[in-house]
Design an enzyme around this catalytic site. Structure first.
Site, PDB file in Angstrom:
ATOM      1  N   LYS A   1     -62.072 -15.658 -41.291  1.00 48.49           N
ATOM      2  CA  LYS A   1     -62.613 -15.639 -42.654  1.00 48.49           C
ATOM      3  C   LYS A   1     -61.477 -15.776 -43.655  1.00 48.49           C
ATOM      4  O   LYS A   1     -60.313 -15.448 -43.384  1.00 48.49           O
ATOM      5  CB  LYS A   1     -63.417 -14.359 -42.922  1.00 48.49           C
ATOM      6  CG  LYS A   1     -62.623 -13.048 -42.916  1.00 48.49           C
ATOM      7  CD  LYS A   1     -62.024 -12.675 -44.259  1.00 48.49           C
ATOM      8  CE  LYS A   1     -61.133 -11.444 -44.143  1.00 48.49           C
ATOM      9  NZ  LYS A   1     -60.165 -11.309 -45.235  1.00 48.49           N
TER      10      LYS A   1
ATOM     11  N   ASP B   1     -64.192  -5.241 -42.249  1.00 44.49           N
ATOM     12  CA  ASP B   1     -64.562  -6.659 -42.212  1.00 44.49           C
ATOM     13  C   ASP B   1     -65.569  -6.983 -41.107  1.00 44.49           C
ATOM     14  O   ASP B   1     -66.112  -8.089 -41.071  1.00 44.49           O
ATOM     15  CB  ASP B   1     -63.317  -7.536 -41.998  1.00 44.49           C
ATOM     16  CG  ASP B   1     -62.475  -7.683 -43.257  1.00 44.49           C
ATOM     17  OD1 ASP B   1     -63.030  -7.538 -44.363  1.00 44.49           O
ATOM     18  OD2 ASP B   1     -61.265  -7.949 -43.134  1.00 44.49           O
TER      19      ASP B   1
END
Length: 284
Positions: free
Chosen positions: A10, A136
């Protein structure tokens, strides 16, 4: 039976830290999306009740320090699974890079074991499990593009940004997220990136709007601790990237590029500065 899961990296198009919370975590507001640089996991049930992880990468732990191992143990404990699993981790995402590689591996493990053991755990429950492993992980469970609030676990899905090239460059240093947040002082921050403006740019599909609103407040810490990250940003700008930002707590820097003609020049220029350079696309 074997199951396979892809664990993409990401990037943060925007990362704002609002304050330090009483629980020691920081209240954040982040806009994250995934790119096509990914680890791949292969999972196979074992006849005995154990967790074994292997990898072609010689630089990652393969025991309880590994987030994929922790994810497997968590799902076994929580759902009383008395079966074992062998996980092979084909590692492509750089470690300690601000790209959530370990978090994405953990998320892929949760998804994969849910299928392998036919547990039927809904996605929101997998996200709640993932939040126990790291801030995350919930985003990495769902993927796509999202705004994350709280300590990163409160997710709101949003439109994907317009497609573009993403050039990732990681200097030969590792950065500790805990150290960066430990040195960050939200009260001293003079300027915050505009989440509303970035959301508007993404919603309207405006690439120039996204470029204009890239922001990461953790740069105020990491760039001081590691001047080579600032140097990398400057080189990427000079080579012609449309927008440049550090991802997460660093040290990886990414450049967004709309025209393919620029990509090879930027890639070749960066390779003279650091070995780990990747050209990928956004996952949209």
């Amino acid at each position: 039976m074997k199951v396979y899961e892809k664990a993409p990296a990401k990037i943060n198009l925007l990362l704002d830290v609002l304050r330090k919370r009483e629980d020691g975590f920081h209240e954040v507001e982040m806009i994250m999306t995934m790119v096509d640089l990914a680890d791949r996991l292969e999972m196979e049930e074992l006849p005995r009740d154990t967790i074994i992880i292997s990898s072609q990468a010689g630089y990652i732990p393969l025991d309880e320090k590994n987030l994929a191992f922790q994810a497997a143990r968590l799902i076994k404990d929580r759902y009383d699974v008395r079966r074992g699993v062998y996980i092979h981790l084909d590692k492509k995402i750089p470690v300690a890079a601000g790209l959530a590689g370990g978090s994405s591996d953990a998320a892929a493990t949760l998804r994969g074991l849910n299928r392998l053991w036919e547990l039927g755990i809904p996605e929101d429950e997998l996200c709640t499990l993932g939040a126990e492993l790291g801030s995350d992980v919930p985003f990495c469970v769902t993927g796509g593009t999202a705004i994350a609030r709280g300590r990163g676990e409160k997710l709101e899905r949003i439109n994907n940004p317009p497609q573009c090239w993403v050039i990732l460059a990681k200097p030969p240093i590792n950065v500790s997220t805990a150290d960066v947040y430990g040195k960050f002082r939200a009260a001293e921050l003079k300027e915050h990136p505009s989440t509303a403006a970035m959301l508007s740019a993404i919603s309207s599909g405006s690439f120039p709007g996204i470029i204009a609103n890239l922001g990461n407040v953790l740069e105020t810490v990491t760039l001081q601790l590691h001047p080579e990250v600032l140097q990398l940003k400057e080189i990427m700008h000079r080579l012609g990237a449309d927008g440049v930002l550090m991802s997460g707590s660093g040290p990886t820097v990414f450049g967004l590029v709309s025209k393919e003609a620029k990509v090879s020049r930027i890639y070749n220029g960066l390779r003279g500065f650091c070995k780990e350079v990747y050209v990928v696309r956004m996952l949209t």
